[in-house]
Design a protein around this motif. Structure first.
Motif, mmCIF file in Angstrom:
data_model
loop_
_atom_site.group_PDB
_atom_site.id
_atom_site.type_symbol
_atom_site.label_atom_id
_atom_site.label_comp_id
_atom_site.label_asym_id
_atom_site.label_seq_id
_atom_site.Cartn_x
_atom_site.Cartn_y
_atom_site.Cartn_z
ATOM 1 N N ILE A 1 -1.588 11.884 0.902
ATOM 2 C CA ILE A 1 -0.898 11.927 2.202
ATOM 3 C C ILE A 1 -1.860 11.570 3.325
ATOM 4 O O ILE A 1 -1.516 10.837 4.261
ATOM 5 C CB ILE A 1 -0.255 13.301 2.421
ATOM 6 C CG1 ILE A 1 0.942 13.447 1.484
ATOM 7 C CG2 ILE A 1 0.193 13.474 3.870
ATOM 8 C CD1 ILE A 1 1.634 14.758 1.539
ATOM 9 N N SER A 2 -3.093 12.036 3.208
ATOM 10 C CA SER A 2 -4.050 11.696 4.263
ATOM 11 C C SER A 2 -4.335 10.200 4.254
ATOM 12 O O SER A 2 -4.602 9.596 5.292
ATOM 13 C CB SER A 2 -5.322 12.513 4.127
ATOM 14 O OG SER A 2 -6.074 12.054 3.053
ATOM 15 N N LEU A 3 -4.251 9.576 3.076
ATOM 16 C CA LEU A 3 -4.400 8.111 3.028
ATOM 17 C C LEU A 3 -3.259 7.430 3.790
ATOM 18 O O LEU A 3 -3.458 6.417 4.454
ATOM 19 C CB LEU A 3 -4.413 7.626 1.581
ATOM 20 C CG LEU A 3 -5.735 7.802 0.842
ATOM 21 C CD1 LEU A 3 -5.631 7.260 -0.572
ATOM 22 C CD2 LEU A 3 -6.846 7.056 1.596
ATOM 23 N N PHE A 4 -2.081 8.033 3.689
ATOM 24 C CA PHE A 4 -0.953 7.521 4.468
ATOM 25 C C PHE A 4 -1.286 7.514 5.959
ATOM 26 O O PHE A 4 -1.023 6.545 6.666
ATOM 27 C CB PHE A 4 0.270 8.428 4.263
ATOM 28 C CG PHE A 4 1.271 7.867 3.312
ATOM 29 C CD1 PHE A 4 1.922 6.675 3.619
ATOM 30 C CD2 PHE A 4 1.565 8.498 2.122
ATOM 31 C CE1 PHE A 4 2.863 6.152 2.747
ATOM 32 C CE2 PHE A 4 2.487 7.975 1.247
ATOM 33 C CZ PHE A 4 3.141 6.799 1.556
ATOM 34 N N TYR B 1 0.821 -1.206 0.000
ATOM 35 C CA TYR B 1 0.000 0.000 0.000
ATOM 36 C C TYR B 1 0.856 1.256 0.000
ATOM 37 O O TYR B 1 0.619 2.196 -0.734
ATOM 38 C CB TYR B 1 -0.918 0.023 1.226
ATOM 39 C CG TYR B 1 -1.932 -1.074 1.225
ATOM 40 C CD1 TYR B 1 -2.927 -1.099 0.239
ATOM 41 C CD2 TYR B 1 -1.925 -2.066 2.183
ATOM 42 C CE1 TYR B 1 -3.863 -2.110 0.225
ATOM 43 C CE2 TYR B 1 -2.853 -3.066 2.193
ATOM 44 C CZ TYR B 1 -3.829 -3.084 1.206
ATOM 45 O OH TYR B 1 -4.759 -4.075 1.196
ATOM 46 N N GLU B 2 1.877 1.228 0.851
ATOM 47 C CA GLU B 2 2.722 2.411 0.959
ATOM 48 C C GLU B 2 3.404 2.699 -0.372
ATOM 49 O O GLU B 2 3.492 3.842 -0.796
ATOM 50 C CB GLU B 2 3.783 2.226 2.044
ATOM 51 C CG GLU B 2 3.273 2.419 3.457
ATOM 52 C CD GLU B 2 2.840 1.111 4.088
ATOM 53 O OE1 GLU B 2 2.710 0.106 3.367
ATOM 54 O OE2 GLU B 2 2.621 1.097 5.317
ATOM 55 N N LEU B 3 3.880 1.618 -1.015
ATOM 56 C CA LEU B 3 4.556 1.809 -2.295
ATOM 57 C C LEU B 3 3.628 2.448 -3.317
ATOM 58 O O LEU B 3 3.998 3.391 -4.018
ATOM 59 C CB LEU B 3 5.060 0.459 -2.818
ATOM 60 C CG LEU B 3 6.379 -0.013 -2.196
ATOM 61 C CD1 LEU B 3 6.745 -1.396 -2.734
ATOM 62 C CD2 LEU B 3 7.471 0.984 -2.527
ATOM 63 N N VAL B 4 2.386 1.945 -3.340
ATOM 64 C CA VAL B 4 1.415 2.480 -4.306
ATOM 65 C C VAL B 4 1.169 3.963 -4.037
ATOM 66 O O VAL B 4 1.219 4.802 -4.943
ATOM 67 C CB VAL B 4 0.104 1.682 -4.219
ATOM 68 C CG1 VAL B 4 -0.973 2.346 -5.067
ATOM 69 C CG2 VAL B 4 0.334 0.250 -4.683
#
Lengths: 801, 140
Positions: free
Chosen positions: A664-667, A629-632
């Protein structure tokens, strides 16, 4: 919170309802409501007289910032009580006087009384605080509120000038005082004045003792308008007369005197203190009385006379310090200097207060205060004349008024200096009585000018704006009360001895004033040196007054451009000029230039620091595993950032920028920080729409076609530089763990201490609530700034709208 | 912005309400679940911004005749009074107190002085964002 705390707070609380009273009862002069408060406070403080008389000290504590040792400790001892009574007593009379002085139709009374009450509360706080930080806060508050009072008629250029000058000088001194306080607290490990006094002996040997002494004295001298900082006081006369009477007879300028008296037990054993305080006082005494003579404005004369009288009290406090070294003269003559200082302080408040009010009456009834225009008012204003005569004769030191007594005591102390054989006094000591005597002659002359010029001689009606007549009864009450006090204290000097003066002296010199210490002031004390000095003052004063026109030119010896005022004005002008040249250099009006300089500074300063301190450190041990997820998400951010560069229109750029923010908020969601995610989402939404709004207007403002930026090496380098620096800092910040993380403390205590399960919110509103408080204050200021900039846009000095 | 977008306006009429209610819920629940004055305030502003986008500034000013500058002031006042409140009870500044009570319908809930502080934050945030947006939107 005790009654004492409420008493000090009450002016501030009352100030809150003054505007409401002003709006509700327009027919009634707001001053009548305000009058109630100082009278109540005066009666409240009078109750303490009996307690302080027995040597009791009343202390009350309220916690403010206990973890830093800062408590709102108020305490009433002889000195504090004396000042509290002056502040509230003279305050009542001033408010009563102002009711008749300020017209309720023409003046902004709500503002006036709010400022006055703030000032009164601040002064009470200064004289009753035990904690130096609290004292300092109130101290600066007196500077601010007096700034507002002096600039009350802010449409006048002179008022604004005077207010600014007083603020600049007194706040400069205030900052120095803060430095002194901090040094004191480092030395004594406490902010409490009484605890500092208790360890006087140890403080003396500390290496910070001298710096602390100098810084504290600088604060006291600027506040009390001592030479060379006296220049603000004459300009402060632009304030309405009730304010002048209050600030300059009883309160604001005496705060410096108070501070010197209050900290005397801490510093007085030092020879430096003795020299600095007494010499500065004497110079101020001389220079003030000498300058007073050349003034043509009644209030100007009074202003310089205040400066000189403050110098007199200051020099007496300095001499009093000698008592600590030298008290074998039986009667303890140097303690008598402190007694004289306290007695003169009271007397000065009474006669100077009445004189200021007289000046106000003359101004009110004739429309001018220029002594060249005034004359012959005696027949028209008999009561005012009587008050003026009493006040001025007392100031000149004539019997049977109170000024006579304290002036004699002052001269006596100056004469006794000759017997002092410490600090090289046997050689330099002779200067003390000489300067004191010469200054007293000038004092005599300006006192005569104050009373004789306006009231005797020829009445020249054509020079006056109004036809003069006696002031209304209400306006006369306060000066008449003060003038009667002048006489009462003159004839019965021991009225205050045991109740007020003794406890006050005992607080200034606690180690010397023992239980059997008694003050006895005699009206007639024999043919002593001071008596002959007074006779000489009167004789010489009369001669010089009569021949005044002949030696008047003496004042022109000093060229105007060398004066302290010119120095101040040039300093301010130079400051403004250099500020505006710096601004012209930086504020070119081009956003690109601003960003360029900000980013360049950012890269250079941070890059240099990183390199210099060898701060970069990479520790991969703490890194969290990176999932799919982070990579995407990271890929999305990178791609959209690059896409901005190739966007064809502004709208597209903004929307893509929004995409970065949402990602960023998804992060945050992924990292389980729902609060941050929520905030980021909403902020992104709002800022995108804000940008849209702004850019919608941009073409209108610039009225040119959107141009595509061509590739520029400089810009590319700078943007890459910023990116690299931020990344380096983020990486090394993560790698350098100097302290244990505080987050576990918050996690453990959020529910226990604050009863909340959402740790972020608990931190915001509770643990670090003060931060939030200041954050919202900053936000508010920013919003009002934007509002003002857009709504009140000025173009070339003219209002565009 | 002089547009006429029927779909946006119709959706906004409903959505703005939902967002506003959600903002209030988030604000009140702040101490226990994600939310609080800051987010709540932003959310409320977002709802008003949506109204501004769909209609024009005049219409919205007619619907919500609020002086946002006053809102900033009252928010600051409420917060600073909460901060200073401790002084009047002989405890340090910023001391909060809370109490759990049982209310009909609402059940077991807590009353917390932090909410008052947060209310100030909420008002300031709404006031600040709306003041900025409105002044920029109104200019020329």
């Amino acid at each position: 919170m005790s009654l004492l705390h409420w008493a000090v707070l009450s002016p501030f609380l009352f100030a809150l309802i003054v505007p409401i009273l002003y709006k509700l009862f327009r027919q009634i002069h707001t001053g009548w409501f305000v009058l109630i408060l100082p009278i109540l406070l005066f009666t409240y403080f009078s109750r303490f007289i009996n307690l302080t008389k027995q040597g009791d000290i009343i202390t009350e504590r309220a916690a403010w910032i206990p973890s830093l040792g800062i408590h709102i400790d108020f305490y009433v001892d002889g000195l504090g009580l004396l000042f509290a009574l002056l502040i509230t007593g003279i305050g009542s009379l001033v408010v009563l006087y102002s009711v008749f002085y300020l017209s309720k139709e023409k003046e902004k009374l709500n503002q006036f009384y709010v400022f006055l009450l703030l000032f009164m509360g601040a002064m009470l706080g200064v004289v009753l605080s035990d904690n130096l930080i609290v004292l300092y806060s109130f101290w600066e508050f007196t500077s601010l509120s007096s700034f507002l009072l002096i600039g009350y008629w802010n449409e006048r250029e002179r008022s604004r000038y005077g207010a600014q000058k007083s603020l600049l000088i007194t706040v400069l001194g205030g900052l120095s005082l803060l430095g002194g306080i901090i040094l004191l607290s480092i030395m004594g490990n406490t902010f409490s004045i009484r605890e500092l006094i208790a360890q006087t002996g140890e403080l003396m040997d500390h290496s910070l003792f001298i710096p602390a002494l100098l810084l504290v004295l600088l604060g006291a001298f600027t506040k009390s308008a001592q030479f060379p900082f006296h220049i603000w006081l004459p300009d402060a006369m632009e304030a309405p007369t009730p304010v002048s009477a209050y600030l300059h007879s009883a309160t604001m300028v005496k705060a410096g005197i108070y501070l010197v008296a209050r900290l005397s037990p801490v510093f007085a054993e030092s020879g430096l203190w003795f020299w600095l305080v007494s010499i500065t006082g004497l110079i101020t005494l001389f220079w003030g009385s000498f300058s007073a003579i050349k003034q043509t404005d009644l209030k100007g004369i009074l202003a310089f006379s205040t400066i000189s009288q403050l110098g007199l009290i200051m020099s007496l406090l300095g001499l009093g310090a000698a008592a600590l070294h030298y008290d074998s003269l039986g009667e303890n003559i140097y303690l008598a200097a402190t007694v004289a200082a306290v007695f003169h302080l009271i007397n000065h408040a009474t006669f100077k207060g009445s004189l200021f009010m007289v000046a106000g009456i003359i101004d009110h009834e004739t429309g001018t205060r220029d002594i060249r225009k005034l004359g012959g008012l005696m027949q028209l204003m008999p009561i005012t004349f009587t008050v003026a005569a009493i006040g001025a004769f007392s100031m000149a030191g004539l019997p049977p008024f109170n000024g006579f007594l304290s002036k004699e005591m002052f001269l006596a102390s100056m004469v006794h200096v000759l017997e002092l054989n410490i600090f090289n006094m046997e050689t330099w000591g002779i200067l003390f009585p000489v300067i004191a005597w010469v200054a007293s002659v000038f004092t005599f002359i300006y006192s005569m000018i104050v009373v004789l010029k306006p009231f005797t001689g020829k009445l020249q009606l054509q020079l006056l704006d109004k036809k003069p007549h006696e002031a209304p009864v209400g306006m006369l009450i306060s000066p008449v009360i003060l003038a009667s006090l002048v006489i009462i204290f003159g004839i019965f000097p021991n009225l205050l001895s045991s109740s007020i003066i003794e406890p006050a002296v005992a607080s200034i010199q606690p180690s010397l004033a023992g239980p059997d210490f008694q003050v006895h002031i005699e009206f007639w004390h024999g043919f002593k040196p001071e008596f002959w000095m007074t006779v000489g003052i009167i004789a010489f004063g009369i001669i010089l007054y009569k021949t005044f026109p002949r030696w008047q030119k003496i004042h022109q010896w000093m060229p105007e451009r060398l004066s302290l005022n010119a120095f101040y004005d040039n300093g301010i002008r130079g400051l403004e000029r250099s500020a505006s040249s710096v601004m012209k250099f930086l504020m070119t009006g081009s956003i690109r230039m601003y960003l360029l300089s900000i980013f360049l500074f950012f890269i250079l300063s941070l890059g240099f620091t990183l390199y210099w301190k060898d701060a970069f450190k990479l520790d991969t041990g703490n890194f969290a595993p990176i999932g799919l997820y982070e990579l995407v998400l990271a890929a999305i951010i990178v791609i959209s950032s690059i896409a901005i560069l190739f966007a064809r229109s502004r709208l597209t750029s903004i929307i893509i920028l929004g995409a970065v923010g949402y990602t960023i908020s998804l992060f945050f969601v992924l990292l389980r920080a729902p609060d941050l995610a929520l905030t980021q989402l909403v902020i992104e939404t709002i800022s995108v729409s804000l940008f849209l709004l702004c850019f919608f207007h941009l073409p209108l403002m610039a009225s040119r076609k959107e141009e595509r930026m061509t590739f520029r090496l400089n810009n590319a380098l700078i943007s890459i530089g910023v990116g690299v620096i931020v990344t380096l800092i983020a990486l090394s910040a993560h790698s350098n763990k100097l302290f244990d993380s505080i987050s576990s403390y918050y996690l453990e205590n959020a529910y226990k201490e604050a009863g909340g399960k959402n740790v972020v919110n608990v931190i915001l509103v509770d643990f670090r609530g003060l931060d939030t408080m200041f954050e919202i204050s900053v936000l508010s200021i920013a919003a009002l700034g934007i509002f003002a900039m857009i709504k009140l846009r000025l173009t070339g000095g003219k209002d565009k709208s | 912005m002089k547009q006429n977008d029927l779909i946006l306006q119709t959706v906004t009429k409903v959505a703005a309400f939902v967002i506003l209610l959600f903002a209030v819920a988030i604000f009140l629940g702040g101490h226990y679940s994600p939310g609080g004055g800051f987010v709540g305030g932003l959310m409320t502003s977002a709802a008003i911004v949506l109204l501004l986008l769909a209609f024009d500034i005049k219409t919205v000013a007619g619907i919500l005749p609020i002086d946002y500058k006053l809102m900033i002031g009252s928010g600051l006042l409420i917060s600073s009074l909460t901060v200073a409140g401790g002084l009047f009870f002989g405890v340090p500044l910023m001391t909060h107190v809370y109490q759990y009570i049982d209310l009909p319908l609402l059940g077991h809930i807590s009353l917390h002085t932090a909410v008052l502080f947060d209310l100030g934050v909420y008002l300031v945030v709404v006031g600040v964002t709306m003041t900025i947006i409105q002044t920029i939107g109104e200019s020329e």
